[in-house]
Every structure is written in structure tokens, then in C-alpha cells.
Design an enzyme around this catalytic site. Structure first.
Site, short mmCIF file in Angstrom:
data_model
loop_
_atom_site.label_atom_id
_atom_site.label_comp_id
_atom_site.label_asym_id
_atom_site.label_seq_id
_atom_site.Cartn_x
_atom_site.Cartn_y
_atom_site.Cartn_z
N THR A 23 -8.85 -21.79 63.19
CA THR A 23 -9.71 -20.43 63.65
C THR A 23 -8.84 -19.28 62.88
O THR A 23 -7.97 -18.90 63.09
CB THR A 23 -9.66 -20.31 65.09
OG1 THR A 23 -10.35 -21.68 65.54
CG2 THR A 23 -10.56 -19.26 65.55
N TYR A 24 -10.01 -18.47 62.55
CA TYR A 24 -9.46 -17.33 61.68
C TYR A 24 -9.74 -16.11 62.56
O TYR A 24 -10.85 -16.01 62.93
CB TYR A 24 -10.09 -17.15 60.20
CG TYR A 24 -9.47 -17.95 59.30
CD1 TYR A 24 -8.26 -17.88 58.45
CD2 TYR A 24 -9.93 -19.39 59.26
CE1 TYR A 24 -7.60 -18.78 57.67
CE2 TYR A 24 -9.29 -20.30 58.40
CZ TYR A 24 -8.07 -20.00 57.78
OH TYR A 24 -7.54 -21.01 56.93
N PHE A 25 -9.03 -14.97 62.48
CA PHE A 25 -8.93 -13.87 63.16
C PHE A 25 -9.24 -12.73 62.06
O PHE A 25 -8.54 -12.41 61.10
CB PHE A 25 -8.03 -13.70 64.04
CG PHE A 25 -7.95 -14.64 65.34
CD1 PHE A 25 -8.57 -14.30 66.40
CD2 PHE A 25 -7.40 -15.79 65.05
CE1 PHE A 25 -8.56 -15.43 67.35
CE2 PHE A 25 -7.37 -16.81 65.99
CZ PHE A 25 -8.06 -16.76 67.17
#
Lengths: 177, 177
Positions: A33-35
Site C-alpha cells: 500500500t502506497y501513501f
């Protein structure tokens, strides 16, 4: 520590060659999961912040990884800082409170193969993108980057790789939107 | 979970009364490092981000804690999210790369006493600030906050506490600068 990483487009033939010639370390399932930063555009600064949840052989591990900008024009080499997380969901909640927005989750099946001391090949099957091959080594200093890149590229070319890709899976998926 | 916390100014007499009347859980040493957000003024939003390193009985533990704004005008009650850290230094490095600046490290000696099921008193000796007493309980919902605050205040008053303090140790130390 500098992570040197080269990625190429793969197909069934390339996957078979790797499976026949190298020893498999293990098969992993990744949920990355990229932020997005609350006030900096990571797409512009070429940074990334990721929570990876990794499953293999019944294990479960999670990591928070900061990736700095690419420092070499020929590969995906970046400075990275990684710490293990015992509760990735709660950690994601803290990031959300601090204004970090989830950009996307990339799902991946990865087979890892031992090539040489410190050199690993990954056969990646990316949800919605297809097959890729990555080769990775760690370098102690920036001086060693250029030569290592050359050596890793040759290994991939000998396996039949014709097209290399410096963009991350996240970038490739975002471009497809 | 909501952390209800009331803090008052203490002296030797109050410390003695607690030591005589309650059972000590343990003595802890805290090093609390507070961070400023890269694009939000936590002093204005009344939030906090902290890495706590805690030592007791030869153990070493570290936590990352996000504290939301106070939700009650009478106490220090806040929503908080806390996760354990296995490598606080590396985690601080990631925060630095993301633009979080270290504001200050607060050093504290804390003796913790058992008061009642879920209720704990801490005798705090804060470097450069002196003696404080804190009483803490956890509430499942906001409905329970008001009554719990009243009950906790009474316990402190019975121990001789006359002046309460809603500001954090960090705020008190920053005001002294």
C-alpha cells in the site's frame, strides 16, 4: 545501504529459464500500500512511502519503507529505510491521521531465486500488469553502483530480457488509470 | 479507546501519601521525543506525534504514538493511537525524511501505582520541571468521560492536589524557553 534493482518485462519463457537454472528461495505474496505525502508530491520528488504486508510459508510480516529519489539514471537504485511493523493496520491509521492518503494497493506474487552471494532474482506476477523479472543486489557505497548495474543487466539480457523498466509498479498502474 | 488523564502539581508530601497508600507497579524511565508535522502546526491543531523509549527492570520498549486534539474541556482526554517500534532510531530517520522535525526530548522518571481496576497513578519527576502526579483510566466511549473525570479528580484532591494542569510537559517546557 543502497538497493540496486533492475526490472525487465518477462514472459513464460524467461520465467521457465529462471526456474530451471536457479534455486528457488521461496514464494511470497505481497500487498503493497502506497501513501501520498500530506504536503509534498511524491510523484514529483520521486519518493515513496509504502506499507508491505508479506506472506510466505504461513508467516506474516509487515514493513514500513521510505524510498528516496533514484540516484542513478540507469537503474532503479534508491536509498531506502525500512522498519518492521507489528500492527500494519494501526500504523496505517496513524499515517491517515497525519494526512497521508492511500494511493493504491499493489498485489503481487513473487518467486525469489538465489543467483549469487547477495544477488537475488524475483519473478513477479503483478495483478493487472503481468509478468516482470527483477534482479537485486545491495551496494555499500555509491562508487559500486555503476559496475553492479552493468553486471546485473547482463544477467537479465542473457535470460532473454529485451525491455527494461525504471518505473515502479505503482507508477505503471497509475498510468493505466 | 479513550485515554482519560488528569495531571496535577505535586510535592514531596503528595508523593509520600501515594507511596504509602498504593501498591507500586514499577519504576520507568522515559525519553519522549516529540515531532512537528511538515505542514501542519501541531501547537494549533492540538495534536502530537511522539516516539517514547521506555526502560524498566532491564527491559527496553519503544512506541510511536499519535495523540488527537483534547475532546473534553476538563481533562487531558484525547484519542490516541499507539504502535510498538522495534527500531525507534530508524523510525525517527523515516520521520525526518518525511519532513517531521524533532521539537524536543522530554526526560522523565515515572513511578506507577495501582489504584483500582484500570486506574493508575503516576508520580512523575520531569527534568527541568519538577514533580507532577497523573491519574489515568481508559474509557470505551465518550459517554463515560465526564463521570470518570470527576471521579479521578476527587482521588487527586483527596491526596492533596490543589492545582491541575492541562498542558503537556512538552508545552510547559516550550513555554519556559
Amino acid at each position: 545501504m543502497i538497493e540496486i534493482e533492475i526490472k525487465g518485462y518477462a514472459d513464460d519463457k524467461i520465467f521457465s529459464r529462471v526456474r530451471e537454472n536457479f534455486e528457488m528461495i521461496r514464494k511470497e505474496y505481497h500487498e503493497d500500500t502506497y501513501f501520498q505525502h500530506p504536503c509534498r508530491d511524491f510523484a514529483e520528488t520521486d519518493e515513496a512511502l509504502r506499507i508491505r504486508v508479506r506472506r510466505f510459508n504461513g508467516h506474516f510480516e509487515a514493513f514500513l519503507t521510505y524510498k528516496g529519489p533514484k540516484i542513478d539514471s540507469n537503474s532503479k537504485t534508491r536509498r531506502e529505510i525500512e522498519v518492521p511493523l507489528s500492527d500494519p493496520d494501526k500504523h496505517a491509521e496513524i499515517l491517515a491521521r497525519l494526512g497521508f492518503r492511500e494511493v493504491m494497493t499493489v498485489e503481487k506474487v513473487r518467486e525469489k531465486y538465489y543467483v549469487d552471494k547477495g544477488v537475488v532474482i524475483a519473478l513477479d506476477e503483478i495483478d493487472r500488469l503481468g509478468k516482470f523479472i527483477e534482479i537485486e543486489a545491495l551496494a555499500e557505497s555509491e562508487d559500486a553502483v555503476e559496475e553492479t548495474v552493468k553486471r546485473l543487466k547482463e544477467i537479465l539480457e542473457n535470460l532473454g530480457v529485451k525491455h527494461f523498466e525504471r518505473r515502479s509498479y505503482l507508477e505503471l498502474l497509475l498510468e493505466r488509470r
